[in-house]
Scaffold this motif. Structure first.
Motif, short mmCIF file in Angstrom:
data_model
loop_
_atom_site.label_atom_id
_atom_site.label_comp_id
_atom_site.label_asym_id
_atom_site.label_seq_id
_atom_site.Cartn_x
_atom_site.Cartn_y
_atom_site.Cartn_z
N LYS A 101 16.83 -10.51 9.85
CA LYS A 101 16.13 -9.21 9.89
C LYS A 101 15.14 -9.09 8.74
O LYS A 101 14.16 -8.36 8.83
N LEU A 102 15.41 -9.81 7.67
CA LEU A 102 14.54 -9.72 6.50
C LEU A 102 13.15 -10.26 6.79
O LEU A 102 12.18 -9.86 6.17
N GLU A 103 13.13 -11.17 7.72
CA GLU A 103 11.89 -11.88 8.04
C GLU A 103 10.75 -10.88 8.27
O GLU A 103 9.66 -10.99 7.73
N HIS A 104 11.07 -9.88 9.06
CA HIS A 104 10.09 -8.89 9.46
C HIS A 104 9.59 -8.12 8.22
O HIS A 104 8.40 -7.96 7.99
N ALA A 105 10.56 -7.67 7.40
CA ALA A 105 10.24 -6.88 6.22
C ALA A 105 9.33 -7.66 5.28
O ALA A 105 8.38 -7.11 4.72
N ALA A 106 9.60 -8.94 5.14
CA ALA A 106 8.82 -9.75 4.20
C ALA A 106 7.38 -9.88 4.66
O ALA A 106 6.46 -9.77 3.85
N ALA A 107 7.21 -10.07 5.93
CA ALA A 107 5.86 -10.21 6.48
C ALA A 107 5.03 -8.97 6.13
O ALA A 107 3.86 -9.06 5.79
N GLU A 108 5.69 -7.82 6.20
CA GLU A 108 5.05 -6.55 5.87
C GLU A 108 4.54 -6.54 4.44
O GLU A 108 3.41 -6.19 4.16
N LYS A 109 5.41 -6.95 3.51
CA LYS A 109 5.10 -6.89 2.09
C LYS A 109 3.85 -7.72 1.79
O LYS A 109 2.99 -7.29 1.03
N ILE A 110 3.82 -8.89 2.42
CA ILE A 110 2.68 -9.77 2.16
C ILE A 110 1.38 -9.08 2.52
O ILE A 110 0.36 -9.25 1.88
N ILE B 215 0.68 -5.97 2.21
CA ILE B 215 0.42 -4.72 1.51
C ILE B 215 -0.95 -4.70 0.86
O ILE B 215 -1.72 -3.76 1.03
N GLU B 216 -1.24 -5.80 0.12
CA GLU B 216 -2.50 -5.79 -0.61
C GLU B 216 -3.70 -5.69 0.34
O GLU B 216 -4.57 -4.83 0.18
N SER B 217 -3.68 -6.57 1.36
CA SER B 217 -4.82 -6.52 2.29
C SER B 217 -4.77 -5.20 3.06
O SER B 217 -5.82 -4.63 3.39
N SER C 72 -1.91 -6.42 -8.21
CA SER C 72 -3.27 -6.85 -7.87
C SER C 72 -4.22 -5.83 -8.51
O SER C 72 -3.80 -4.80 -8.96
N ALA C 73 -5.48 -6.14 -8.52
CA ALA C 73 -6.41 -5.27 -9.24
C ALA C 73 -6.75 -4.02 -8.45
O ALA C 73 -7.46 -3.15 -8.93
N ILE C 74 -6.21 -3.91 -7.25
CA ILE C 74 -6.63 -2.82 -6.36
C ILE C 74 -6.25 -1.44 -6.90
O ILE C 74 -6.82 -0.43 -6.51
N ILE C 75 -5.32 -1.39 -7.87
CA ILE C 75 -4.88 -0.10 -8.40
C ILE C 75 -6.03 0.71 -8.98
O ILE C 75 -6.06 1.93 -8.87
N GLU C 76 -7.01 -0.01 -9.57
CA GLU C 76 -8.11 0.73 -10.19
C GLU C 76 -8.96 1.43 -9.14
O GLU C 76 -9.44 2.55 -9.36
N GLN C 77 -9.11 0.80 -8.00
CA GLN C 77 -9.84 1.45 -6.90
C GLN C 77 -9.06 2.67 -6.40
O GLN C 77 -9.64 3.69 -6.05
N LEU C 78 -7.72 2.50 -6.37
CA LEU C 78 -6.90 3.62 -5.91
C LEU C 78 -7.05 4.82 -6.84
O LEU C 78 -7.22 5.96 -6.40
N SER C 79 -7.00 4.56 -8.17
CA SER C 79 -7.09 5.64 -9.14
C SER C 79 -8.41 6.40 -8.97
O SER C 79 -8.45 7.63 -9.00
N GLU C 80 -9.45 5.61 -8.80
CA GLU C 80 -10.76 6.24 -8.64
C GLU C 80 -10.80 7.08 -7.36
O GLU C 80 -11.32 8.19 -7.33
N GLU D 36 3.69 -0.64 -6.92
CA GLU D 36 3.97 -1.81 -7.76
C GLU D 36 3.10 -3.00 -7.34
O GLU D 36 2.52 -3.70 -8.17
N HIS D 37 2.97 -3.18 -6.02
CA HIS D 37 2.11 -4.25 -5.51
C HIS D 37 0.66 -4.03 -5.90
O HIS D 37 -0.05 -4.96 -6.27
#
Ligand code: C2E
Ligand code: CA
Ligand code: CA
Length: 731
Positions: free
Chosen positions: A460-469, A471-473, A528-536, A523-524
């Motif tokens: 069952k974890l398989e599915h969850a992991a694919a999701e996490k990967i 996240i960034e994209s 990755s550097a995407i947090i700065e875009q989110l803050s803005e 946390e993800h």
């Protein structure tokens, strides 16, 4: 020993000097006519008119040739000859005499005369004899010169051989040492005499005896000496201060046969005489090789095996388990909140902690198990011996328990948790990489669901992991496709029942999963550097959501946004924030930023300066999750901090323990003492609210009053408040 090359060169120049003559005769006309004849060829001629004068001249300087009359007053020619012989003067004497009695002649020869002429004599004959004498002289000089050269060269070679750092030796036909140089003492600890006459095999390390035998028996000739061989030689440990230490010395050996050379026909095959060889100490090189291998297979910080070694061992274990049909276990360990520790205490302390963690974990495993550090705060454990799931579980529990004791960092108690994912061979996979990937996946599941625990892999974890990967994209797409949204959670002054602040909390309207909370992706995003875009993006959205609404503008409510560590570390911060605020039309005194203590602890000086810039512009600074970091209240005195948000975990303790309640009271008291505002967050019950109010902490945020809500709902509440109809009574 010292060898002087310069001396030798000087002497070799002597042979080119013209010959010097001494002509001794009391008969003046005869002497002068002889001298005149001689001078045509040999300009350096000295004259003496009797024996006495001759002797005193000979004492003063050296003559190559003396032409000597026998019959003279005041010492005869005989006496001069005797003097020359006794004093061992190097010269050649030709006698010219009126006397020719056989006695006189033999006496003169006995005394060392080279040739004898009877007066009157033919000058041609004399000249001929002189030439012969000088020729002989030159040959003798050359011989002496060559002899010197030989001695010198012999000395030089002996010097080179004896002072060579390499061990140089000669073996006879039987394989016994007949020569070794001085290096034997330094290299093996033996005296030279210890080896002479002994068989070489006595000094070869046992494991290399066979190899050595082959080498020495091979009577290699010149052309085949290029090949070298590595051997261990036995050292003399008897007199050593550290007996048995390094009892063999690794050497590189180059040996060849010694053959007599036939001087008449050097090409002729000659007879074998023994072996000559050079052994070089290669212990340094061996050590370096060892170190390189060690580095290739170990993590240098914790001295644990590294990924490469673990993969080697895992492959081996899988092969064996396949043969025997047994199971084996792979565990993936990851420390929780380690990044926080690195950020607050710096990398040096973080490294020390990792070393201590490695030591504690190592204590819990059996010999034969492999604990490796993969990098950062990731470890992997391989249990290659047959292990049941139950046994694996108890190992995991032991590992977790071992890290639960506090660590002491810079005098502070720090608690560490670990998440462990477990996969089992062959149930979960038969393939090395999949096995590791599965354990990794299980570990992430532990992190996502609560931290500090262990989970076995399941599909069952398989599915969850694919999701996490994704996240960034996914977040990149979310920014582009406008899937993000802000929920607003009011902060209430319980005394006046009015909203005084609001926290902007990010939400992700995921196309598949619906409304997603930030714990899932922040946390993800920070990694990755995407947090700065989110803050803005948040700042931009807050401006359009709230600062277009007249009721909100009139309300004076402050809005707080959450920033992350990378926002603050950015080289354009805080100027970029100030610029954005102006651009979006947000009044600085209506904005508060929330940061956690750990974000600026690593570089207090720089952070203080940055926060001061913001503060000077009118923007407030709140310390979020106060009390969960590793810093103390004291630094608040130095920093331009306006608000402290007491963390949810302390508020929830108010009802559960006296200690929890006391802690909250202490934090509130201290902040009041420093004149800093306090907000209690995560207030869920009346009892918590009452207790906080009693302490004088009046501003609260929590489900008791209001959950985070969409912007429309929030603005409705603000509108009601402006008409005096407050409606914030519960979540
Ligand atoms: P936080 O800054 O501590 O935010 C408070 C969190 O506590 C929010 O969770 C809020 O929904 C929750 N909360 C409020 N009242 C209660 C209560 O009475 N009980 C309980 N159990 N929880 C309560 P949320 O919105 O899921 O946010 C989680 C964290 O995500 C935030 O913690 C913050 O650290 C981070 N975050 C949220 N939005 C942003 C953002 O725009 N930027 C950054 N960098 N981080 C954000
Ligand atoms: Ca916050
Ligand atoms: Ca918080």
């Amino acid at each position: 020993m010292e060898i002087s090359l310069i001396n030798f060169e000087e002497k070799s120049q002597q042979k080119d000097k013209p010959a010097s003559f001494l002509v001794v005769d009391d008969d003046i006309p005869a002497r002068q006519s002889l001298v005149k004849l001689l001078q045509r060829q040999w300009p350096d001629i000295t004259e003496a008119s009797d024996g006495d004068e001759a002797i005193s001249l000979i004492k003063q300087r050296q003559f190559n040739l003396i032409i000597l009359d026998l019959n003279m007053p005041r010492k005869s020619g005989d006496q001069v000859l005797t003097f020359i012989k006794q004093k061992k003067i190097e010269t050649t004497v030709i006698v010219i005499s009126g006397e020719t009695s056989i006695n006189k002649v033999t006496e003169a020869v006995r005394l060392g005369a080279y040739d004898i002429f009877r007066k009157p004599y033919s000058f041609d004959e004399l000249e001929h004899s002189i030439h012969n004498a000088l020729h002989k002289l030159r040959i003798e000089e050359e011989k002496a010169h060559i002899q010197k050269r030989l001695e010198h060269s012999e000395q030089l070679h002996r010097y080179m051989v004896n002072n060579s750092p390499d061990l140089i030796y000669i073996l006879n036909l039987e394989g016994e040492f007949t020569f070794v140089n001085n290096s034997v003492k330094k290299l093996l600890g033996y005296e030279r005499a210890d080896l002479i006459g002994r068989h070489y095999s006595e000094f070869i390390a046992d494991e290399d005896k066979l190899k050595a035998e082959y080498l020495f028996n091979e009577r290699r000739r010149e052309s085949r000496t290029k090949r070298t061989i590595e051997l261990g030689l036995k050292c003399n440990t008897a007199n050593s201060s550290k007996p048995f230490q390094n009892s063999t010395c690794p050497i590189e050996l180059n040996s060849m046969g010694i053959y007599t050379v036939d001087s008449k026909d050097p090409k002729k095959l000659s007879s074998y005489q023994g072996t000559y060889g050079v052994a070089r100490d290669i212990s340094m090189r061996k050590q370096a090789e060892k170190l390189i291998t060690y580095q290739a297979y170990h993590d240098l910080l914790t001295k644990l095996p590294n990924r490469a070694m673990l993969l080697d061992r895992l492959e081996l274990a899988i092969n064996q388990a396949t043969r025997t049909g047994q199971t084996l276990i792979v565990m993936f360990l990851d420390l929780d909140r380690f990044k926080l520790i690195n950020d607050s205490f710096g990398h040096v302390v973080g490294d020390q902690l990792l070393v201590e963690v490695a030591d504690r974990l190592k204590n819990e495993i059996r010999t034969g198990d492999t604990l490796a550090r993969l990098g950062g705060d990731e470890f992997m454990l391989l249990l290659p011996q047959p292990t049941t799931r139950g046994q694996a579980e108890s190992v995991a529990q032991k590992l977790i328990a071992s890290l639960q004791q506090p660590f002491f960092l810079r005098g502070k108690e720090v608690y560490l948790n670990v998440s462990i994912g477990i996969s089992v061979y062959p149930d979960d996979s038969q393939d090395i990489n999949t096995l590791i990937k599965n354990a990794d996946m299980a570990m992430y599941e532990v992190k996502a669901t609560g931290k500090n625990g262990y989970i076995f892999y399941n599909d069952k974890l398989e599915h969850a992991a694919a999701e996490k990967i994704s996240i960034e994209s996914g977040l990149r797409k979310a920014l582009k496709n406008d899937e993000l949204e802000i929920f607003y959670q009011p902060q209430l002054d319980v005394k006046t029942r009015r909203i005084v602040g609001v926290e902007a909390l990010l939400r992700w309207n995921h196309p598949q999963f619906g409304l997603v909370e930030p714990s899932y992706f922040i946390e993800h995003a920070e990694e990755s550097a995407i947090i700065e875009q989110l803050s803005e993006w948040v700042l931009h959205r807050v401006a359009t959501d709230l600062f277009g609404d007249q009721d909100f503008i009139d309300s004076g409510i402050k809005v707080s946004i959450n920033l992350s560590a990378s926002d603050i570390r950015h080289k354009e911060f805080p100027e970029s924030l100030v610029a954005l605020t102006r651009e979006h039309g947000i009044q600085p005194d209506r904005l508060e930023i929330e940061i956690t203590e750990n974000m600026f602890m690593s570089d207090i000086e720089a952070s203080t300066h940055k926060l001061q810039v913001l503060s000077n512009k009118g923007i407030s600074i709140a310390i979020d999750d106060f009390g969960t970091g590793y810093s103390s209240l004291s630094y608040l005195r130095e920093l331009p901090v306006h608000t402290v948000k007491i963390d949810y975990s302390f508020i929830s303790e108010i009802e559960h323990s006296k200690k929890g309640a006391a802690l909250v009271a202490a934090i509130v008291g201290m902040a009041q003492g420093l004149g800093i505002d306090i907000i209690a967050e995560g207030v869920e019950s009346e009892r918590q609210s009452e207790y906080l109010e009693e302490l004088g902490c009046n501003v609260m945020q929590g489900y008791l009053f209001c959950r985070p809500v969409a912007v429309g709902d929030f603005l409705n509440t603000v509108a009601q408040q402006s008409t005096g109809a407050s409606s914030l009574t519960g979540g």
